[in-house]
Design an enzyme around this catalytic site. Structure first.
Site, PDB file in Angstrom:
ATOM      1  N   HIS A  34       0.523  -1.500   0.149  1.00 46.64           N
ATOM      2  CA  HIS A  34       0.136  -0.240  -0.012  1.00 46.64           C
ATOM      3  C   HIS A  34       0.760   1.125   0.070  1.00 46.64           C
ATOM      4  O   HIS A  34       1.766   1.343   0.776  1.00 46.64           O
ATOM      5  CB  HIS A  34      -0.825   0.076   1.330  1.00 46.64           C
ATOM      6  CG  HIS A  34      -2.097   1.325   1.480  1.00 46.64           C
ATOM      7  ND1 HIS A  34      -3.242   0.755   0.785  1.00 46.64           N
ATOM      8  CD2 HIS A  34      -1.464   2.323   1.776  1.00 46.64           C
ATOM      9  CE1 HIS A  34      -3.766   2.255   0.881  1.00 46.64           C
ATOM     10  NE2 HIS A  34      -3.085   2.511   1.928  1.00 46.64           N
ATOM     11  N   ASP A  36       0.757   5.543  -0.330  1.00 43.00           N
ATOM     12  CA  ASP A  36       0.279   6.707  -0.251  1.00 43.00           C
ATOM     13  C   ASP A  36       0.729   8.083  -1.120  1.00 43.00           C
ATOM     14  O   ASP A  36       1.862   7.861  -0.079  1.00 43.00           O
ATOM     15  CB  ASP A  36       0.151   6.460   1.910  1.00 43.00           C
ATOM     16  CG  ASP A  36      -0.532   5.518   2.678  1.00 43.00           C
ATOM     17  OD1 ASP A  36      -2.089   5.315   2.052  1.00 43.00           O
ATOM     18  OD2 ASP A  36      -0.536   4.966   3.318  1.00 43.00           O
ATOM     19  N   MET A  38       0.135  11.786  -0.796  1.00 45.00           N
ATOM     20  CA  MET A  38      -0.067  12.367  -0.542  1.00 45.00           C
ATOM     21  C   MET A  38       0.367  14.503  -0.959  1.00 45.00           C
ATOM     22  O   MET A  38       1.398  14.283  -0.655  1.00 45.00           O
ATOM     23  CB  MET A  38       0.004  12.738   1.143  1.00 45.00           C
ATOM     24  CG  MET A  38      -0.279  11.682   1.666  1.00 45.00           C
ATOM     25  SD  MET A  38       0.098  11.697   3.949  1.00 45.00           S
ATOM     26  CE  MET A  38      -0.378   9.824   4.199  1.00 45.00           C
ATOM     27  N   MET A  69      -3.870  10.962  -2.137  1.00 46.22           N
ATOM     28  CA  MET A  69      -4.805  11.386  -0.984  1.00 46.22           C
ATOM     29  C   MET A  69      -4.744  12.281  -2.135  1.00 46.22           C
ATOM     30  O   MET A  69      -3.769  13.388  -1.122  1.00 46.22           O
ATOM     31  CB  MET A  69      -3.971  11.558   0.358  1.00 46.22           C
ATOM     32  CG  MET A  69      -4.702  10.446   1.135  1.00 46.22           C
ATOM     33  SD  MET A  69      -4.023   9.436   2.404  1.00 46.22           S
ATOM     34  CE  MET A  69      -3.306   8.937   1.664  1.00 46.22           C
ATOM     35  N   GLY A 146      -0.187   5.059  12.442  1.00 42.46           N
ATOM     36  CA  GLY A 146      -0.181   5.621  13.417  1.00 42.46           C
ATOM     37  C   GLY A 146      -1.549   6.155  14.488  1.00 42.46           C
ATOM     38  O   GLY A 146      -1.020   6.640  15.433  1.00 42.46           O
TER      39      GLY A 146
END
Ligand code: DX5
Ligand code: ZN
Length: 219
Positions: A34, A36, A38, A69, A146
């Site tokens: 995965h 991410d 951003m 994102m 987290g």
């Protein structure tokens, strides 16, 4: 119930040792990587670029599950597909036309995912779910690893699974954020079949043990 898929999020990996980290999760039996992405606009953080995805690609045989994102996904879908993404997930909150978005992503020969933030009801996907290959329910506010799993998302997961069942298609239902061996069982019992886990996998001394424990607890 089939085995769940585990998608470790490399946001929690050691960026100075990405080759080792990717090898570690591959050897540990992960199903997807995965990643991410951003842009500091859609979320208040920055993470990974197309050039980085391209550099990681030859280091790992697992499919790349790329979670955008970013506020302008269409602009960057071609470049992430070219960089080696196998699944590209965009957010509903920045997508005007869901059906068109799914077709757009598919044009590049990759699977298409659609994601909703915790505050977005899954009903916004009504009528479009069957055009996607994957639905991603955010179980934390996107932007940071987290954080703690938002229990209130369990109901949304159940609703998403019902919507998927109605299509009769094998659409994946992924959960992302705060997922650990201790809390994975409930969302899976509600129909999630892909669990993203960043901190739980990469902060552990034994990634393989965490992945096995997640699978066992999900059964
Ligand atoms: C958050 C990201 C997640 C994150 C999950 O915006 O989408 O993929 O890496 O990390 P953990 O598992 O640590 O919550
Ligand atoms: Zn993610």
């Amino acid at each position: 119930m089939n085995e769940i898929k585990i998608a470790p999020s490399i946001l929690a990996a050691n960026p100075a040792k990405m080759g080792d980290e990717l090898k570690k999760i591959e050897d540990a039996g992960a199903d997807y990587v995965h990643i991410d992405i951003m842009d500091a606009h859609f979320v208040p953080n920055l993470a990974f670029s197309p050039a980085m995805v391209k550099a990681f690609k030859p280091l790992c045989k697992l499919p790349f599950d790329v979670h955008l994102m970013i506020t302008d996904p269409k602009k960057y879908i071609p470049v992430f597909a070219e960089a080696g993404a196998d699944i590209i997930t965009v957010h509903q909150e920045v997508t005007e036309d869901l059906g068109e978005m799914a077709d757009f992503i598919h044009q590049f020969g990759v699977k298409a995912g659609i994601s909703v933030k915790p505050g977005t009801p899954v009903e916004v996907l009504e009528g479009y779910i069957d055009t996607f290959d994957l639905v991603l329910i955010m179980t934390v506010e996107p932007g940071f690893g987290g954080q703690s799993y938002i229990e209130a998302m369990n109901e949304k997961i159940a609703k998403a699974r019902q919507m998927i069942e109605k299509t009769g298609k094998a659409i994946e239902l992924e959960i992302d954020g705060g997922v650990t061996p201790a809390n994975v069982a409930t969302p899976v019992s509600y129909g999630a079949n892909v669990a993203v886990a960043g901190s739980a996998v990469f902060n552990a001394a034994d990634a393989a043990a965490v992945i096995s424990e997640m699978r066992a607890n999900a059964r």
